[in-house]
Design a protein around this motif. Structure first.
Motif, PDB file in Angstrom:
ATOM      1  N   VAL A  82       0.843  -1.200   0.000  1.00  0.00           N
ATOM      2  CA  VAL A  82       0.000   0.000   0.000  1.00  0.00           C
ATOM      3  C   VAL A  82       0.875   1.245   0.000  1.00  0.00           C
ATOM      4  O   VAL A  82       0.577   2.223  -0.690  1.00  0.00           O
ATOM      5  CB  VAL A  82      -0.957  -0.025   1.211  1.00  0.00           C
ATOM      6  N   THR A 109       0.803   4.186  -2.669  1.00  0.00           N
ATOM      7  CA  THR A 109       0.537   5.564  -2.248  1.00  0.00           C
ATOM      8  C   THR A 109       1.598   6.507  -2.797  1.00  0.00           C
ATOM      9  O   THR A 109       1.279   7.552  -3.356  1.00  0.00           O
ATOM     10  CB  THR A 109       0.514   5.658  -0.712  1.00  0.00           C
ATOM     11  N   ILE A 161       1.128   7.028  -6.472  1.00  0.00           N
ATOM     12  CA  ILE A 161      -0.033   7.876  -6.775  1.00  0.00           C
ATOM     13  C   ILE A 161       0.287   9.334  -6.437  1.00  0.00           C
ATOM     14  O   ILE A 161      -0.060  10.247  -7.189  1.00  0.00           O
ATOM     15  CB  ILE A 161      -1.288   7.363  -6.033  1.00  0.00           C
ATOM     16  N   LEU A 162       1.002   9.560  -5.320  1.00  0.00           N
ATOM     17  CA  LEU A 162       1.369  10.932  -4.956  1.00  0.00           C
ATOM     18  C   LEU A 162       2.304  11.542  -6.000  1.00  0.00           C
ATOM     19  O   LEU A 162       2.174  12.716  -6.342  1.00  0.00           O
ATOM     20  CB  LEU A 162       2.029  10.960  -3.576  1.00  0.00           C
ATOM     21  N   LEU A 195      -4.026  -3.990  15.233  1.00  0.00           N
ATOM     22  CA  LEU A 195      -5.101  -3.814  14.267  1.00  0.00           C
ATOM     23  C   LEU A 195      -5.506  -2.345  14.168  1.00  0.00           C
ATOM     24  O   LEU A 195      -5.621  -1.785  13.072  1.00  0.00           O
ATOM     25  CB  LEU A 195      -6.303  -4.668  14.699  1.00  0.00           C
ATOM     26  N   TYR A 200      -2.836  -0.424  12.339  1.00  0.00           N
ATOM     27  CA  TYR A 200      -2.846  -0.620  10.880  1.00  0.00           C
ATOM     28  C   TYR A 200      -4.050   0.034  10.236  1.00  0.00           C
ATOM     29  O   TYR A 200      -3.936   0.652   9.183  1.00  0.00           O
ATOM     30  CB  TYR A 200      -2.793  -2.123  10.554  1.00  0.00           C
ATOM     31  N   ILE A 205      -3.448   3.642   9.853  1.00  0.00           N
ATOM     32  CA  ILE A 205      -2.541   3.920   8.723  1.00  0.00           C
ATOM     33  C   ILE A 205      -3.270   3.776   7.396  1.00  0.00           C
ATOM     34  O   ILE A 205      -3.187   4.630   6.525  1.00  0.00           O
ATOM     35  CB  ILE A 205      -1.309   2.990   8.790  1.00  0.00           C
ATOM     36  N   PHE A 206      -4.057   2.679   7.265  1.00  0.00           N
ATOM     37  CA  PHE A 206      -4.800   2.476   6.022  1.00  0.00           C
ATOM     38  C   PHE A 206      -5.763   3.623   5.748  1.00  0.00           C
ATOM     39  O   PHE A 206      -5.904   4.071   4.621  1.00  0.00           O
ATOM     40  CB  PHE A 206      -5.565   1.145   6.064  1.00  0.00           C
ATOM     41  N   LEU A 226      -3.781   6.610   4.598  1.00  0.00           N
ATOM     42  CA  LEU A 226      -3.298   6.380   3.232  1.00  0.00           C
ATOM     43  C   LEU A 226      -4.422   6.494   2.216  1.00  0.00           C
ATOM     44  O   LEU A 226      -4.270   7.116   1.169  1.00  0.00           O
ATOM     45  CB  LEU A 226      -2.632   5.008   3.122  1.00  0.00           C
ATOM     46  N   LEU A 284      -5.381  10.024   1.596  1.00  0.00           N
ATOM     47  CA  LEU A 284      -4.363  10.632   0.722  1.00  0.00           C
ATOM     48  C   LEU A 284      -4.589  10.230  -0.731  1.00  0.00           C
ATOM     49  O   LEU A 284      -4.551  11.062  -1.631  1.00  0.00           O
ATOM     50  CB  LEU A 284      -2.967  10.168   1.153  1.00  0.00           C
ATOM     51  N   VAL A 285      -4.829   8.939  -0.935  1.00  0.00           N
ATOM     52  CA  VAL A 285      -4.986   8.423  -2.303  1.00  0.00           C
ATOM     53  C   VAL A 285      -6.227   9.007  -2.961  1.00  0.00           C
ATOM     54  O   VAL A 285      -6.186   9.445  -4.110  1.00  0.00           O
ATOM     55  CB  VAL A 285      -5.034   6.878  -2.275  1.00  0.00           C
TER      56      VAL A 285
END
Lengths: 140, 166
Positions: free
Chosen positions: A19, A23, A26-27, B17, B20, B23-24, B27, B30-31
């Motif tokens: 991931v 990321t 993509i950035l 958990l 993570y 973080i996901f 992310l 951001l995406v």
């Protein structure tokens, strides 16, 4: 039991790495897209500036067509939208023997150097385009 | 003792958990943001490309004016020039602002629009300048892209001296 726990932990790290790579890519693609907008805007402004430069040159010609005495005092600065245009006339000299335009020699009152400059701000920097040409007293 | 170890293991897994998932989530935000920005910038690039291309309208008008020897008729949105064809015979060319398009007329027949279908011409004006030795035309053109949701308009200005009249 121990093995399963280790495996699942490894998988999460693996997914995390995957991931993260996605990321970052993509950035980077986003940065490229934003740069492309900047460049295409700059290209469009350069197109507009090209016409403004041409207009400045034609204005000098119009001044010449009205009377040669109008050319020498040309020294203007104007704001057109985001663009700043200056038109400046300066004297030109000719070589004494060859009669070619040169830095040294005698000043030729029938020739002037016109410098048209168009500048505009583009993302924090000022871009300047310059057009220089000689204009001659052909009507008197 | 066994109970203790079990408890410790469970707590660690839940914390892990949460960590993570956090973080996901960050992310993915951001995406998604990057995706939206990219879509917007590609649309903007398309619009700018269309606008750059429409500079050819100005180029066409200025070249025709430069080549002509006289002005047949001029109004704010209609310009008829006296010019010569390749064989040297007199003819007229006309630039006509109709609706949101600029029509080019060559020797009395409509050749077509100078602007592309996606370019909307919002204003066009011609002004005559008369000098002691000849004539010049000041052109001002305002366009916008049909793809632009914001409807931003852009201006082109140019002035051309009729070279054929010298």
């Amino acid at each position: 039991m121990k093995k399963i726990t280790k495996n699942s932990g490894f998988m999460i790290v693996e997914v995390l790495v995957a991931v993260s790579i996605m990321t970052v890519s993509i950035l980077v693609a986003m940065a490229v897209a934003q740069k492309s907008v900047y460049v295409s805007r700059q290209a469009f402004h350069a197109t507009q500036a090209a016409f403004l430069l041409e207009e400045g040159a034609e204005n000098a010609r119009i001044a010449r067509d009205n009377a040669w005495s109008n050319v020498a005092p040309l020294n203007s600065s104007e704001q057109i939208g985001i663009f700043t245009r200056t038109v400046v006339a300066s004297s030109a000299s000719r070589d004494n023997t060859t009669k070619d335009i040169s830095i040294m020699g005698t000043d030729d009152s029938g020739t002037k150097l016109i410098t048209v400059t168009v500048s505009w701000p583009e993302g924090g920097v000022t871009i300047t385009k310059t057009l220089q040409f000689y204009i001659m007293n052909i009507f008197s | 003792m066994i109970l203790n170890i079990k408890k410790n293991k469970n707590g660690y897994a839940v914390l892990e958990l949460i960590f993570y998932i956090a973080i996901f989530v960050i992310l993915s935000i951001l995406v998604i943001d990057a995706m939206i920005t990219m879509t917007k910038s590609f649309r903007e690039t398309v619009i700018q490309a269309e606008l750059v291309q429409s500079g050819t309208i100005m180029e066409k008008i200025s070249r025709e004016i430069r080549a002509s020897y006289g002005i047949n008729s001029i109004s704010a949105s209609d310009l008829i020039l006296n010019t010569k064809n390749d064989a040297g015979a007199n003819k007229t060319v006309e630039f006509k602002f109709v609706g949101t398009d600029i029509q080019f007329w060559d020797a009395g027949s409509n050749i077509g629009n100078l602007n592309t279908p996606k370019i909307v011409v919002t204003a066009l004006s011609f002004t005559q300048i008369t000098t002691v030795k000849g004539k010049a035309v000041k052109i001002s053109l305002t366009i916008k892209s049909a793809n632009d949701a914001l409807g931003r308009t852009q201006n082109f200005y140019d002035t051309i001296v009729l070279r054929g009249s010298y």
